[in-house]
Design a protein around this motif. Structure first.
Motif, PDB file in Angstrom:
ATOM      1  N   GLU A 196       0.834  -1.205   0.000  1.00  0.00           N
ATOM      2  CA  GLU A 196       0.000   0.000   0.000  1.00  0.00           C
ATOM      3  C   GLU A 196       0.868   1.255   0.000  1.00  0.00           C
ATOM      4  OE1 GLU A 196      -2.611  -0.436   3.360  1.00  0.00           O
ATOM      5  OE2 GLU A 196      -3.808  -1.984   2.361  1.00  0.00           O
ATOM      6  N   GLU A 197       1.931   1.240   0.796  1.00  0.00           N
ATOM      7  CA  GLU A 197       2.840   2.392   0.867  1.00  0.00           C
ATOM      8  C   GLU A 197       3.586   2.587  -0.453  1.00  0.00           C
ATOM      9  OE1 GLU A 197       4.550   5.724   2.589  1.00  0.00           O
ATOM     10  OE2 GLU A 197       2.891   4.499   3.333  1.00  0.00           O
TER      11      GLU A 197
ATOM     12  N   LYS B 277       1.185   4.091  -2.909  1.00  0.00           N
ATOM     13  CA  LYS B 277       0.937   5.493  -2.552  1.00  0.00           C
ATOM     14  C   LYS B 277       2.114   6.372  -2.979  1.00  0.00           C
ATOM     15  CE  LYS B 277       0.643   8.303   1.555  1.00  0.00           C
ATOM     16  NZ  LYS B 277       0.800   8.241   3.001  1.00  0.00           N
ATOM     17  N   GLU B 278       3.332   5.921  -2.725  1.00  0.00           N
ATOM     18  CA  GLU B 278       4.527   6.708  -3.026  1.00  0.00           C
ATOM     19  C   GLU B 278       4.816   6.805  -4.525  1.00  0.00           C
ATOM     20  OE1 GLU B 278       6.456   8.605  -0.980  1.00  0.00           O
ATOM     21  OE2 GLU B 278       4.915   8.156   0.519  1.00  0.00           O
ATOM     22  N   THR B 279       4.466   5.789  -5.297  1.00  0.00           N
ATOM     23  CA  THR B 279       4.732   5.848  -6.742  1.00  0.00           C
ATOM     24  C   THR B 279       3.715   6.713  -7.465  1.00  0.00           C
ATOM     25  OG1 THR B 279       3.555   3.772  -7.067  1.00  0.00           O
ATOM     26  CG2 THR B 279       5.949   3.648  -6.892  1.00  0.00           C
ATOM     27  N   GLY B 280       2.544   6.880  -6.873  1.00  0.00           N
ATOM     28  CA  GLY B 280       1.536   7.776  -7.421  1.00  0.00           C
ATOM     29  C   GLY B 280       1.207   7.496  -8.873  1.00  0.00           C
ATOM     30  N   PRO B 281       1.077   8.573  -9.663  1.00  0.00           N
ATOM     31  CA  PRO B 281       0.654   8.416 -11.057  1.00  0.00           C
ATOM     32  C   PRO B 281       1.664   7.668 -11.930  1.00  0.00           C
ATOM     33  CG  PRO B 281       0.955  10.752 -10.501  1.00  0.00           C
ATOM     34  CD  PRO B 281       1.191   9.965  -9.263  1.00  0.00           C
ATOM     35  N   GLU B 282       2.918   7.607 -11.525  1.00  0.00           N
ATOM     36  CA  GLU B 282       3.930   6.887 -12.309  1.00  0.00           C
ATOM     37  C   GLU B 282       3.558   5.416 -12.476  1.00  0.00           C
ATOM     38  OE1 GLU B 282       6.856   7.913 -13.956  1.00  0.00           O
ATOM     39  OE2 GLU B 282       5.829   9.826 -13.660  1.00  0.00           O
TER      40      GLU B 282
END
Length: 148
Positions: free
Chosen positions: A12-13, A16-21
């Motif tokens: 999940e983290e 969340k951290e990679t976002g749209p990439e």
């Protein structure tokens, strides 16, 4: 025993951290060598998790492995390719992303198996580059120091 709740929290983290990439991979074909290794395996788990939670169109994962095992299950988007990348190219067309992570990482192991390490690193890259065409968007090489 593997603590799945900790792994799911990690996944999940990561998402969340990679976002749209991360969404660049949605609906694409991704080939990974060394899929049963630690780093590549975590990447596979992340993409499986994304397929199951956020992607509308799943990433098609082509997992190159030497041993005939199915460590990630038998989902429709998982395609196991059992071969030695240092000896042959996978027979897959239209790959969007290639991640080459088939290499011995621990110095003790790759020193004891230097020829196999070099073969995976050099011939493996060569065999994977043969898959590249205009559709291929990226080639990522995970490497031990022995490639240099």
């Amino acid at each position: 025993m593997i603590n799945l709740s900790v792994i799911n929290q990690d996944l999940e983290e990561i998402i969340k951290e990679t976002g749209p990439e991360l969404f660049k991979l949605e609906g694409k074909k991704v080939l990974l060598t060394g899929a049963s290794g630690m780093l590549a395996g975590y990447l596979v788990r992340t993409l499986i998790f994304a397929n199951q939670t956020i992607f509308k169109k799943p990433v098609q994962l082509y997992l190159v492995m030497r041993k005939k095992t199915f460590p990630f299950g038998l989902e429709k988007f998982l395609h196991y390719l059992f071969l030695d990348i240092g000896e042959e190219s996978p027979k897959v067309k239209g790959i969007d992303y290639i991640i080459h992570a088939a290499s011995k990482a621990a110095p003790k192991i790759y020193m004891d198996h230097a020829i196999d390490t070099l073969r995976s690193n050099i011939l493996g890259v060569y065999n994977l580059l043969k898959l590249c065409n205009q559709k291929t968007k990226s080639f990522l090489l995970f490497s031990s120091g022995e490639i240099y």
